[in-house]
Design a protein around this motif. Structure first.
Motif, mmCIF file in Angstrom:
data_model
loop_
_atom_site.group_PDB
_atom_site.id
_atom_site.type_symbol
_atom_site.label_atom_id
_atom_site.label_comp_id
_atom_site.label_asym_id
_atom_site.label_seq_id
_atom_site.Cartn_x
_atom_site.Cartn_y
_atom_site.Cartn_z
ATOM 1 N N GLY A 36 0.825 -1.191 0.000
ATOM 2 C CA GLY A 36 0.000 0.000 0.000
ATOM 3 C C GLY A 36 0.860 1.241 0.000
ATOM 4 O O GLY A 36 2.077 1.167 -0.228
ATOM 5 N N THR A 37 0.220 2.367 0.250
ATOM 6 C CA THR A 37 0.917 3.643 0.296
ATOM 7 C C THR A 37 0.969 4.142 1.724
ATOM 8 O O THR A 37 -0.055 4.144 2.420
ATOM 9 C CB THR A 37 0.210 4.671 -0.592
ATOM 10 N N VAL A 38 2.151 4.552 2.140
ATOM 11 C CA VAL A 38 2.338 5.013 3.511
ATOM 12 C C VAL A 38 3.311 6.189 3.500
ATOM 13 O O VAL A 38 4.157 6.297 2.601
ATOM 14 C CB VAL A 38 2.855 3.862 4.394
ATOM 15 N N GLN A 39 3.192 7.044 4.475
ATOM 16 C CA GLN A 39 4.128 8.169 4.585
ATOM 17 C C GLN A 39 5.446 7.695 5.199
ATOM 18 O O GLN A 39 5.493 6.693 5.928
ATOM 19 C CB GLN A 39 3.528 9.270 5.449
ATOM 20 N N ALA A 40 6.479 8.420 4.899
ATOM 21 C CA ALA A 40 7.794 8.109 5.463
ATOM 22 C C ALA A 40 7.707 8.047 6.988
ATOM 23 O O ALA A 40 7.052 8.881 7.618
ATOM 24 C CB ALA A 40 8.813 9.157 5.036
ATOM 25 N N GLY A 41 8.346 7.035 7.550
ATOM 26 C CA GLY A 41 8.292 6.819 8.981
ATOM 27 C C GLY A 41 7.193 5.866 9.412
ATOM 28 O O GLY A 41 7.160 5.423 10.561
ATOM 29 N N GLY A 42 6.303 5.544 8.502
ATOM 30 C CA GLY A 42 5.188 4.668 8.803
ATOM 31 C C GLY A 42 5.560 3.197 8.746
ATOM 32 O O GLY A 42 6.727 2.834 8.545
#
Length: 123
Positions: free
Chosen positions: A9-15
């Motif tokens: 999936g798509t996640v923000q940096a640090g996730g």
């Protein structure tokens, strides 16, 4: 052996994300398993591997300390817990199985491959 990867999936940096790889067959514990990834325009690279009993593990230096590979032989499933994700982790992630209890890092030594799941990390 048929392998089905999921969890991308798509996640923000640090996730964080957790990938799963479900395998068919009744002898899952006799296979060592691995995760590989391929970013756009780049060669496929090793990420992590785990032995049949789930004791011996190997990691690429780029993911060591952030990713954890594990398996549940009762569920015929392997996992990749990814924490502290970075944009450079963006890739299609593939799971693979090898007809041996011993895990290895070389992709060409694996016998079966899943279809891949896309991980996108935004900055």
């Amino acid at each position: 052996v048929q392998l089905q990867a999921s969890g991308g999936g798509t996640v923000q940096a640090g996730g964080s994300l957790r990938l799963s790889c479900a395998a068919s067959g009744r002898t899952f514990s006799s296979y060592s398993m691995g995760w590989f990834r391929q970013a756009p325009g780049k060669e496929r690279e090793f990420v992590a591997a785990i032995g049949g009993a789930g004791i011996r593990t190997y990691y690429a230096d780029s993911v060591k300390g952030r990713f954890t590979i594990s398996r549940d032989n009762a569920k015929n499933t392997m996992y990749l817990q990814m924490n502290g994700l970075k944009p450079e982790d963006t890739a299609v992630y593939y799971c693979a199985a090898r007809i041996s209890w011993k895990p290895v890092v070389a992709g060409d030594e694996y016998d079966y491959w899943g279809q891949g799941t896309l991980v996108t990390v935004s900055s």
